[in-house]
Motif scaffolding. Structure first.
Motif: not given
Length: 563
Positions: A17-34
């Motif tokens: 149930n928390i895997i989708p949250l991890y996917i969203l967080i990883i997406f945000l990490i990529i944006i933050s890095t750029v």
């Protein structure tokens, strides 16, 4: 990686149930890095444009400014969304940990309750789980974010200026080494913090439980000094840990300062030489700050990891505590015989026995009384028969099957046990009387009438829905005893154990009670503990506990007391 930390991650950190949250967080990490790469670059371009004001193209400048402000706003939004999602993950994990603490209490070995205090459980919930909540998964998410930032930003810094980048990295990479040194010290200190917190909570809990004695004996000085002593130790350990954190952070700032000096000295030299712009110098300062944060966070990760590991270890000591041995042999028929053979018992494996060499038989169709002075072990004997305690020596047999081999759940389904101090859930009367939800209201009402508690229940403000408060002060001791007797009789048990069940009942209700259990004795084994010699006339056999040994006392009557 720590063994229990691996187990923790597998069981709690990667639930579906928390895997989708991890996917969203990883997406945000990529944006933050750029954004981390683009923001200093465009800030430097804007500064250089303003520095050369005479050749400034205002339209181009304002386009770049709008774009810069947009990515700046986006960086703020991304950071706070990521924090929110991380908090959701943390709270989900903390909720599961708390639930498992509660669930463990239903299966843990009974000995745990005799060797630990309730404050030990509070430590797990209030301190350990909260520590894991803040330092566990959030720390790992920060680590992933920081690694992504370093992977992309450092090469770009090399592209701008190799020498300045090498100097800064050389200084900043000392941070993990210092963190490892301080992290080891912090872990040891955190252990002391947890232990002293537990001691302080124990004292506070004990003082709370003794509030009446504090008033009666005017011993405020005693309890205040006792708490102060433990509280001071807790404070000293917290201050020591805070000092280690502060020294760690101070050294980081010194290293960062050294890197800033290198950027400005070498950068200004290149500006004068015409090989670097002021905007590029400012961009390098920003990049240094950007990579400083991940490296510092990595260092904090080491410290936080040690803090979280200590709490996980403490929590898993509880989770890994042996469960009660329920036994393999299921009791399929109603118990008709209880036999004790040379049973002895000592608390916490002490050499001093509470009970010694007890051999006795209790059979269906009779009512037995056990008498004896306070402290002789009468209640302990009932706990042994109930299966809540295990004999230190000897054996207990139910229908000629060793109680240790019996499936306890099947045995307890036949057992009714009215304890000396009844315990109730902080819930309604009807819920406490029908915990398994398998009784009709008419059955409950009939039994409560038999025990003469029905009118008391009806007379309360909310009748059957009246809440029994945690301190049970909205009911008298006699009412609580009768509620407990009713609850146990509603089970229709084959074994009934009464630990001073009539102690708070008046003479009329005592007589009603014994008339009732006399009728039940045809189908039950009934054993009761009493201090009231008037009750002996109602029983079939009497046993005395004297000097920790059980002796038959067939001649005892209400006129003759033999102990």
């Amino acid at each position: 990686m720590n063994k229990n930390f691996k187990i923790f991650l597998k069981k709690y950190g990667f639930k579906k149930n928390i895997i989708p949250l991890y996917i969203l967080i990883i997406f945000l990490i990529i944006i933050s890095t750029v954004i981390s790469i683009m923001r200093p670059k465009y800030q430097g371009i804007l500064v250089d444009s303003l520095s050369n004001f005479t050749h400034l193209d205002k339209i181009t400048f304002y386009k770049r400014l709008k774009f810069f402000l947009l990515i700046l706003l986006l960086s703020y939004v991304v950071v706070y969304i990521q924090k929110y999602l991380t908090s959701l993950v943390s709270e989900e994990i903390a909720s599961n940990l708390r639930q498992d603490v509660n669930n463990k209490l239903s299966t843990i070995n009974n000995e745990y309750y005799h060797t630990h205090n309730f404050s030990d459980i509070l430590l797990k919930v209030d301190k350990d789980i909260e520590t894991i909540k803040f330092f566990g998964i959030p720390t790992i998410i920060k680590l992933v974010t920081n690694i992504a930032t370093l992977v992309f930003v450092i090469p770009y810094m090399f592209y701008i200026d190799k020498k300045i980048t090498v100097i800064n990295l050389s200084l900043l990479l000392l941070i993990p080494l210092l963190s490892w040194i301080f992290g080891t010290l912090i872990q040891k200190t955190t252990r002391k913090v947890l232990d002293s917190y537990n001691s302080t909570t124990n004292v506070l809990n004990n003082n709370y439980a003794n509030w009446k004695n504090i008033l009666l004996f005017s011993c405020q000085n005693y309890v205040n000094f006792k708490y102060k002593e433990n509280n001071q130790e807790y404070k000293r350990n917290l201050k020591h840990r805070s000092l280690l954190y502060t020294l760690n952070s101070a050294l980081f700032l010194i290293l960062q300062y050294g890197g800033a000096v290198a950027i400005w000295v070498l950068g200004s030299y290149k500006v004068f030489a015409g090989t670097m712009t002021i905007g590029t110098v400012l961009a390098l300062m920003n990049y240094q700050s950007i990579i400083m944060n991940p490296i510092m966070e990595f260092s904090y990760f080491i410290n936080d990891y040690h803090t979280a590991i200590e709490s996980i270890e403490d929590l898993y000591q509880f989770y890994n505590y042996s469960d009660m041995d329920l036994g393999k042999v299921k009791l399929d028929v109603s118990p008709s015989l209880i036999r004790l053979e040379n049973v002895s018992y000592s608390y916490n494996n002490s050499e001093e026995m509470v009970l010694k060499n007890i051999s006795v038989e209790f059979e269906k169709g009779k009512v037995y009384a056990i008498i004896g002075k306070s402290g002789e072990g009468k209640s302990t004997l009932l706990q042994l028969i109930s299966g809540f305690l295990t004999p230190t020596k000897g054996n207990i047999y139910i229908n000629n099957v060793n109680l240790n081999d019996l499936n306890k759940k099947s045995y307890w389904s036949y057992l009714g046990y009215t304890m000396q101090r009844p315990k109730f859930f902080n819930d309604s009367i009807i819920t406490n009387l029908n915990l398994q939800k398998n009784l009709s209201i008419s059955e409950i009402q009939a039994k409560c009438k038999d025990i003469d508690i029905y009118d008391d229940i009806i007379g309360t403000d909310s009748s059957w829905d009246t809440i029994i408060t945690t301190d049970t002060e909205n009911f008298s001791e006699g009412q609580l005893k009768r509620l407990d007797i009713s609850r146990n009789l509603l089970k229709k048990p084959s074994i009934l154990l009464f630990d001073e069940a009539t102690a708070s009942l008046d003479a009329v209700r005592q007589a009603q009670f014994f008339d009732l259990i006399k009728d039940l004795s045809n189908d039950c084994i009934i054993i009761l503990i009493t201090h009231d010699m008037n009750e002996v006339k109602y029983v079939d056999e009497v046993y005395s506990l004297v000097n920790k040994e059980l002796k038959s006392n067939m001649t005892l009557s209400k006129e003759k007391i033999s102990y």
